[in-house]
Write a protein that holds these residues in place. Sequence first.
Motif, PDB file in Angstrom:
ATOM      1  N   VAL A 110       7.774  -3.091  -0.894  1.00  0.00           N
ATOM      2  CA  VAL A 110       7.798  -4.555  -0.964  1.00  0.00           C
ATOM      3  C   VAL A 110       8.500  -5.042   0.301  1.00  0.00           C
ATOM      4  O   VAL A 110       9.633  -4.646   0.579  1.00  0.00           O
ATOM      5  CB  VAL A 110       8.549  -5.052  -2.212  1.00  0.00           C
ATOM      6  CG1 VAL A 110       8.555  -6.579  -2.230  1.00  0.00           C
ATOM      7  CG2 VAL A 110       7.918  -4.506  -3.477  1.00  0.00           C
ATOM      8  N   LYS A 111       7.823  -5.903   1.070  1.00  0.00           N
ATOM      9  CA  LYS A 111       8.405  -6.446   2.292  1.00  0.00           C
ATOM     10  C   LYS A 111       8.676  -7.938   2.095  1.00  0.00           C
ATOM     11  O   LYS A 111       7.809  -8.676   1.625  1.00  0.00           O
ATOM     12  CB  LYS A 111       7.453  -6.257   3.470  1.00  0.00           C
ATOM     13  CG  LYS A 111       8.000  -6.811   4.792  1.00  0.00           C
ATOM     14  CD  LYS A 111       6.960  -6.727   5.899  1.00  0.00           C
ATOM     15  CE  LYS A 111       7.470  -7.360   7.193  1.00  0.00           C
ATOM     16  NZ  LYS A 111       6.440  -7.396   8.235  1.00  0.00           N
TER      17      LYS A 111
ATOM     18  N   ILE B 152       2.885  -3.278   0.153  1.00  0.00           N
ATOM     19  CA  ILE B 152       2.293  -2.271   1.034  1.00  0.00           C
ATOM     20  C   ILE B 152       2.137  -0.985   0.246  1.00  0.00           C
ATOM     21  O   ILE B 152       3.113  -0.335  -0.131  1.00  0.00           O
ATOM     22  CB  ILE B 152       3.192  -2.021   2.273  1.00  0.00           C
ATOM     23  CG1 ILE B 152       3.473  -3.344   3.001  1.00  0.00           C
ATOM     24  CG2 ILE B 152       2.547  -0.999   3.195  1.00  0.00           C
ATOM     25  CD1 ILE B 152       4.546  -3.228   4.058  1.00  0.00           C
ATOM     26  N   ASP B 153       0.889  -0.635  -0.063  1.00  0.00           N
ATOM     27  CA  ASP B 153       0.608   0.559  -0.868  1.00  0.00           C
ATOM     28  C   ASP B 153      -0.457   1.385  -0.169  1.00  0.00           C
ATOM     29  O   ASP B 153      -1.661   1.119  -0.290  1.00  0.00           O
ATOM     30  CB  ASP B 153       0.153   0.135  -2.257  1.00  0.00           C
ATOM     31  CG  ASP B 153      -0.044   1.328  -3.192  1.00  0.00           C
ATOM     32  OD1 ASP B 153       0.332   2.449  -2.805  1.00  0.00           O
ATOM     33  OD2 ASP B 153      -0.559   1.111  -4.304  1.00  0.00           O
ATOM     34  N   LYS B 154       0.009   2.384   0.596  1.00  0.00           N
ATOM     35  CA  LYS B 154      -0.896   3.238   1.387  1.00  0.00           C
ATOM     36  C   LYS B 154      -1.765   2.358   2.300  1.00  0.00           C
ATOM     37  O   LYS B 154      -1.260   1.684   3.170  1.00  0.00           O
ATOM     38  CB  LYS B 154      -1.732   4.120   0.457  1.00  0.00           C
ATOM     39  CG  LYS B 154      -0.876   5.074  -0.381  1.00  0.00           C
ATOM     40  CD  LYS B 154      -1.700   5.881  -1.346  1.00  0.00           C
ATOM     41  CE  LYS B 154      -0.802   6.775  -2.190  1.00  0.00           C
ATOM     42  NZ  LYS B 154      -1.548   7.516  -3.220  1.00  0.00           N
ATOM     43  N   ASP B 155      -3.066   2.333   2.066  1.00  0.00           N
ATOM     44  CA  ASP B 155      -3.949   1.529   2.929  1.00  0.00           C
ATOM     45  C   ASP B 155      -4.133   0.118   2.392  1.00  0.00           C
ATOM     46  O   ASP B 155      -4.849  -0.699   2.993  1.00  0.00           O
ATOM     47  CB  ASP B 155      -5.329   2.194   3.062  1.00  0.00           C
ATOM     48  CG  ASP B 155      -5.233   3.554   3.728  1.00  0.00           C
ATOM     49  OD1 ASP B 155      -4.310   3.726   4.545  1.00  0.00           O
ATOM     50  OD2 ASP B 155      -6.052   4.419   3.414  1.00  0.00           O
ATOM     51  N   LYS B 156      -3.497  -0.188   1.274  1.00  0.00           N
ATOM     52  CA  LYS B 156      -3.708  -1.476   0.625  1.00  0.00           C
ATOM     53  C   LYS B 156      -2.494  -2.383   0.838  1.00  0.00           C
ATOM     54  O   LYS B 156      -1.360  -1.968   0.609  1.00  0.00           O
ATOM     55  CB  LYS B 156      -3.939  -1.260  -0.871  1.00  0.00           C
ATOM     56  CG  LYS B 156      -4.181  -2.527  -1.667  1.00  0.00           C
ATOM     57  CD  LYS B 156      -4.373  -2.175  -3.150  1.00  0.00           C
ATOM     58  CE  LYS B 156      -4.626  -3.422  -3.965  1.00  0.00           C
ATOM     59  NZ  LYS B 156      -4.793  -3.101  -5.415  1.00  0.00           N
ATOM     60  N   THR B 157      -2.717  -3.601   1.293  1.00  0.00           N
ATOM     61  CA  THR B 157      -1.634  -4.582   1.427  1.00  0.00           C
ATOM     62  C   THR B 157      -2.136  -5.932   0.926  1.00  0.00           C
ATOM     63  O   THR B 157      -3.317  -6.256   1.061  1.00  0.00           O
ATOM     64  CB  THR B 157      -1.171  -4.746   2.894  1.00  0.00           C
ATOM     65  OG1 THR B 157      -2.249  -5.239   3.677  1.00  0.00           O
ATOM     66  CG2 THR B 157      -0.673  -3.430   3.471  1.00  0.00           C
ATOM     67  N   PHE B 158      -1.217  -6.677   0.326  1.00  0.00           N
ATOM     68  CA  PHE B 158      -1.573  -8.036  -0.100  1.00  0.00           C
ATOM     69  C   PHE B 158      -0.286  -8.863  -0.242  1.00  0.00           C
ATOM     70  O   PHE B 158       0.783  -8.324  -0.549  1.00  0.00           O
ATOM     71  CB  PHE B 158      -2.362  -8.032  -1.422  1.00  0.00           C
ATOM     72  CG  PHE B 158      -1.603  -7.464  -2.588  1.00  0.00           C
ATOM     73  CD1 PHE B 158      -0.828  -8.282  -3.418  1.00  0.00           C
ATOM     74  CD2 PHE B 158      -1.668  -6.100  -2.875  1.00  0.00           C
ATOM     75  CE1 PHE B 158      -0.156  -7.766  -4.499  1.00  0.00           C
ATOM     76  CE2 PHE B 158      -0.980  -5.573  -3.966  1.00  0.00           C
ATOM     77  CZ  PHE B 158      -0.225  -6.405  -4.780  1.00  0.00           C
TER      78      PHE B 158
ATOM     79  N   ASP C  41      11.933   5.687  -6.619  1.00  0.00           N
ATOM     80  CA  ASP C  41      10.901   5.286  -5.660  1.00  0.00           C
ATOM     81  C   ASP C  41       9.703   4.743  -6.440  1.00  0.00           C
ATOM     82  O   ASP C  41       9.125   5.443  -7.279  1.00  0.00           O
ATOM     83  CB  ASP C  41      10.474   6.484  -4.804  1.00  0.00           C
ATOM     84  CG  ASP C  41       9.669   6.059  -3.579  1.00  0.00           C
ATOM     85  OD1 ASP C  41       8.742   5.228  -3.748  1.00  0.00           O
ATOM     86  OD2 ASP C  41       9.964   6.528  -2.468  1.00  0.00           O
ATOM     87  N   MET C  42       9.313   3.506  -6.156  1.00  0.00           N
ATOM     88  CA  MET C  42       8.223   2.868  -6.890  1.00  0.00           C
ATOM     89  C   MET C  42       6.855   3.391  -6.482  1.00  0.00           C
ATOM     90  O   MET C  42       5.881   3.188  -7.193  1.00  0.00           O
ATOM     91  CB  MET C  42       8.270   1.344  -6.673  1.00  0.00           C
ATOM     92  CG  MET C  42       9.524   0.670  -7.194  1.00  0.00           C
ATOM     93  SD  MET C  42       9.446  -1.136  -6.992  1.00  0.00           S
ATOM     94  CE  MET C  42       9.544  -1.268  -5.191  1.00  0.00           C
TER      95      MET C  42
END
Length: 796
Positions: free
Chosen positions: A132-133, A158-164, A127-128
């Motif tokens: 990744v979507k 998608i990393d917790k509350d952070k997305t880019f 598990d990273m």
Amino acid sequence: MVKKILDLIFSLQTTVIFALLYMIAQIYATLGFTSDSDAWLYVYGRGWFEAIQWILAINLIGIMYKYKTYKKKGIFILHLSIIVIFIGAGITRYFGKEGVLHLRVGEASSVIMLQNKANPADVGILDMGFKVKLDKFVMHKYPGSDQPSSYDSYVTIIDKDKTFPYHIYMNHILVYKGFRVYQMAYDPDEKGSILLVGKDPGMWVTYLGYILMVIGFLMSMFERKSRFQATVKKLRQSGLFALLLMVGMSFVNLKAMNIDEYAKSSKGVATEFAKGLVQFNGRIKPIDSLNLDFIHKITKKAKLDGMDYNQLVAGMLAYPDMFAKYPMIYVGHPALRKMLGIKTKYATYDMFFDDSGNLKYMKEIDLAMQTPDRERTKVQREWLKINERIYVAYMIYSGKAFKMFPSMNAKNENYRWYSIDELDKLDPMTHRFYFNLFKNLVMSIKAFDVNGVKEANAKIYKIQKTYSADVLPSESRIKMEIKYNHLQIFPSLIGIYSLLGIIAIFIGFFEILKTRKLKKLELTFVTLGWIALIAHTANMILRWYISGHAPWSNAYESIIFIAWGSAFASLVFFKRSMLALGAGLFMAGMFMMVAHLNNIDPQITNMVPVLKSYWLLIHVAVITSSYGFLAVGGMLGVLNIILFGIRKYKGIDLEFQIKEINNIIYLSLYIGLALLSIGTFLGGVWANESWGRYWSWDPKETWSLITMIAYAIVIHGKMIPKMKGEFLFSLLAFLSFFFVLMTYFGVNFYIAQGLHAYGRGEGDATWFNVLKGGIIIWTIIVVATLIMSLTHKKEK
């Protein structure tokens, strides 16, 4: 007693023994198995192979201390770099993680499937810590083909509350939280992407080792007390060497219209016809280029009976019945000529078909196709080549080769163009319009109407520009490509380089035997050599402009560049010695000849996605330049052996000249090894940026490492008893070049595995066995010399 044991353990002889074991293990892995997985299962993934590597590293540390390399900064840093690379590779092997992330469009995941090449059954998950979507996958193809130009994954992290969002494609990776995500492959329906994910704590340690190696080589070359500088000093004193700054590296009579009459009248219409544009294998190019490629495949020549390639193709289109009876299908094997009942090397197209239009020799061709490549006889290989020549001729006669007509909806069809036999796929009105255009073009050729051909070409080009303007090459590029085809500079250089080289070698021998210099003659040959090299360079630049990428992206181009490197090395570094100059120019001619052999395709091609990187310019240029220097060293080795044979000629003592040539060989091998090492590890950096691993034991990179070790042994042989002699050094310099030939030709055209294979197993087994024979002889000589050296030491 302990001191004697330590002296034996940390001796150059022991280092060479383990280096040989390391080489032999790699040779066994690449030649002994037909699959990468077996090589990993039995060699690369085994504990004994790792043990050899670590013993070598420990032994090298002891050698560095014993010989006090720390007193010479360049030599110390160079050897230290190898230790650092070993440590970095060890960290990667034992602590690195690598896995695959397979996503369909709209799917997100944080879990990767771990891979273990040493044990494929050992599959795990990781598990990273972030997802990744895959938002979108886009496949870009070359115009009118299914060849990938690039494939791109548009993802969201998608990393917790952070997305880019991020755009991943070949040579453009995502780096996040220690993970590196690479574009690896894609699903056949183009709705899913396969990403390679790696976490490599040893990467920067390994990179540090690569940097230290470059610094070490450079420092050792310019360090005042180094063997390299000592050799340069000797050669300067002898007047045989001038070190300059390196700039760039880098037939039958027929009735009605007969062939003779056609040949006299067709030049103008054929030349005009060749100015049109055609789409072939995803590339839009002048018909001139297509004609050259096709006629070369059919006839093995660019001209036949006074007709150039454009006249031949135009004649096949305008007078198919006449040219079907004209002997132009090349038949290479005498047994097949006898079967066909021909006395020359050429058969007619009609000879291969019966009255019903069926291929007469389908049984022989089918059998050749069904036979595994390495079991095919020379006759079967020739049948396959003849089958290809017949098909190429058929493509011309049928008009299938000339994809000239875009549909009215070209942009939505990946700018696909159609040939005359595909027009039924278009609407009836367009079909009829294009058919009449092509008919007018052919009728104008048949009538020798130059203006008619020009007018038809102009109408077709206007349509192409209307519906495919975005992918059309510029008019200047079209003109330059036609000019490039007509100049035929590369084939001409075969004879020029070879002749200059042979004469320069004879002059060199004459100067040595007569002990006098022919300075005016030397200047003449250096000048002629420079003219040839400038023409070579200019033609490479022209090919670069035409193709849009560096001209060393396929087999033909890379061999051409090796030839350039040989000529460059001799003219820039060794021009004061006519033997060295001749050796370099002669080897350049030989490489140019190899580039134009039957199984090397000289046409300009599109690049695969992974090659679309600035690393192509750097890595390939450096590593192929090294082959040029090593070729000069190998050829000089042969010439020096000849000097040994005549060293007492008429009482003339040639010992001094032999030593001087050996010094030039040493410099050539040292520079070649430096470039080969730097180029190989630059390739490792590129591989890491493209594939996620800087070393995967791919056959090409493995043989590069084997070659590096072989030359390192030869260069360090000057420090080992029984390996110091000039004769042995010259002999090993020559035999070592078999490793280079195996690295390039053996891997590319016979082993044909891995990411670097050009030839798909098309190599001749005889030549492959010659390469193996040369390597075996080299190994026997080194082992025998080591045994004598150890015995010599004990006797002392």
